[in-house]
Design a protein around this motif. Structure first.
Motif, PDB file in Angstrom:
ATOM      1  N   PHE A 139       9.297  20.765  88.209  1.00  0.00           N
ATOM      2  CA  PHE A 139       9.131  20.978  89.642  1.00  0.00           C
ATOM      3  C   PHE A 139       9.822  22.307  89.949  1.00  0.00           C
ATOM      4  O   PHE A 139      11.010  22.471  89.667  1.00  0.00           O
ATOM      5  CB  PHE A 139       9.802  19.890  90.474  1.00  0.00           C
ATOM      6  CG  PHE A 139       9.126  18.543  90.431  1.00  0.00           C
ATOM      7  CD1 PHE A 139       7.896  18.355  89.847  1.00  0.00           C
ATOM      8  CD2 PHE A 139       9.750  17.454  90.993  1.00  0.00           C
ATOM      9  CE1 PHE A 139       7.293  17.111  89.823  1.00  0.00           C
ATOM     10  CE2 PHE A 139       9.164  16.195  90.977  1.00  0.00           C
ATOM     11  CZ  PHE A 139       7.928  16.036  90.386  1.00  0.00           C
ATOM     12  N   ASN A 140       9.094  23.255  90.507  1.00  0.00           N
ATOM     13  CA  ASN A 140       9.656  24.540  90.887  1.00  0.00           C
ATOM     14  C   ASN A 140       9.799  24.551  92.406  1.00  0.00           C
ATOM     15  O   ASN A 140       8.811  24.649  93.129  1.00  0.00           O
ATOM     16  CB  ASN A 140       8.755  25.689  90.423  1.00  0.00           C
ATOM     17  CG  ASN A 140       9.284  27.041  90.843  1.00  0.00           C
ATOM     18  OD1 ASN A 140      10.440  27.191  91.202  1.00  0.00           O
ATOM     19  ND2 ASN A 140       8.425  28.041  90.808  1.00  0.00           N
ATOM     20  N   ILE A 141      11.029  24.424  92.876  1.00  0.00           N
ATOM     21  CA  ILE A 141      11.301  24.401  94.309  1.00  0.00           C
ATOM     22  C   ILE A 141      11.447  25.857  94.746  1.00  0.00           C
ATOM     23  O   ILE A 141      12.511  26.462  94.582  1.00  0.00           O
ATOM     24  CB  ILE A 141      12.564  23.580  94.626  1.00  0.00           C
ATOM     25  CG1 ILE A 141      12.409  22.156  94.088  1.00  0.00           C
ATOM     26  CG2 ILE A 141      12.836  23.574  96.130  1.00  0.00           C
ATOM     27  CD1 ILE A 141      13.695  21.366  94.056  1.00  0.00           C
ATOM     28  N   LYS A 142      10.359  26.403  95.279  1.00  0.00           N
ATOM     29  CA  LYS A 142      10.388  27.793  95.724  1.00  0.00           C
ATOM     30  C   LYS A 142      11.240  27.924  96.983  1.00  0.00           C
ATOM     31  O   LYS A 142      11.955  28.896  97.143  1.00  0.00           O
ATOM     32  CB  LYS A 142       8.979  28.315  95.951  1.00  0.00           C
ATOM     33  CG  LYS A 142       8.154  28.312  94.649  1.00  0.00           C
ATOM     34  CD  LYS A 142       6.871  29.085  94.727  1.00  0.00           C
ATOM     35  CE  LYS A 142       5.898  28.552  95.720  1.00  0.00           C
ATOM     36  NZ  LYS A 142       4.573  29.188  95.628  1.00  0.00           N
ATOM     37  N   GLU A 143      11.139  26.930  97.836  1.00  0.00           N
ATOM     38  CA  GLU A 143      12.010  26.895  99.010  1.00  0.00           C
ATOM     39  C   GLU A 143      12.016  25.500  99.609  1.00  0.00           C
ATOM     40  O   GLU A 143      10.979  24.875  99.759  1.00  0.00           O
ATOM     41  CB  GLU A 143      11.566  27.884 100.076  1.00  0.00           C
ATOM     42  CG  GLU A 143      12.497  27.896 101.271  1.00  0.00           C
ATOM     43  CD  GLU A 143      12.215  29.003 102.252  1.00  0.00           C
ATOM     44  OE1 GLU A 143      12.562  28.810 103.428  1.00  0.00           O
ATOM     45  OE2 GLU A 143      11.656  30.048 101.865  1.00  0.00           O
ATOM     46  N   LEU A 144      13.188  25.042  99.912  1.00  0.00           N
ATOM     47  CA  LEU A 144      13.388  23.810 100.656  1.00  0.00           C
ATOM     48  C   LEU A 144      14.461  24.153 101.680  1.00  0.00           C
ATOM     49  O   LEU A 144      15.579  24.500 101.308  1.00  0.00           O
ATOM     50  CB  LEU A 144      13.851  22.699  99.712  1.00  0.00           C
ATOM     51  CG  LEU A 144      13.870  21.292 100.281  1.00  0.00           C
ATOM     52  CD1 LEU A 144      13.579  20.304  99.174  1.00  0.00           C
ATOM     53  CD2 LEU A 144      15.166  20.968 100.943  1.00  0.00           C
TER      54      LEU A 144
END
Length: 124
Positions: free
Chosen positions: A90-95
């Motif tokens: 899972f690549n969390i680019k922005e949260l």
């Protein structure tokens, strides 16, 4: 059983409230989820370690979300998420959002995602 599956979901976050415990509640926001899976489903049901040949590609986007965890009175507002999903990561680019009024920003990756869904063991 081999599966080729494509799925898209475009919904208000409040529609998830009936599927989650009552101490959690979405009050606003939209979810856009697009996933493509190809692979052999029984790999995830069998306790024998397999040579996984599956692929999963997808995107999860959440905009203008608002969420309440009632037990701790934690309120997440102005919640936005942009996450790329594969069978391995899972690549969390922005949260981002505001947690009880304090700014929250998270970026990073979660590896070895497959082990969440299978009985595959990690040997060191």
């Amino acid at each position: 059983m081999h599966i080729d599956l494509s799925a898209s979901l475009h919904a208000n976050l409040t529609s998830f409230n009936q599927a989650i415990p009552s101490n959690y509640k979405f009050s606003a926001g939209k979810a856009d989820i697009d996933l493509v899976y190809e692979g052999t489903l029984y790999y995830y049901l069998d306790s024998i370690k397999r040579n996984f040949d599956d692929t999963l590609l997808g995107k999860v986007k959440i905009t203008n979300g608002a969420f309440l965890y009632k037990d701790r009175n934690l309120q997440l507002s102005n919640f936005t998420a942009d996450i790329d999903v594969t069978e391995k990561q899972f690549n969390i680019k922005e949260l981002s959002g505001a947690l009880n009024g304090s700014n929250l920003l998270l970026r990073g990756t979660i590896d070895n995602v497959r082990r969440i869904f299978s009985k595959e063991e990690n040997v060191m």
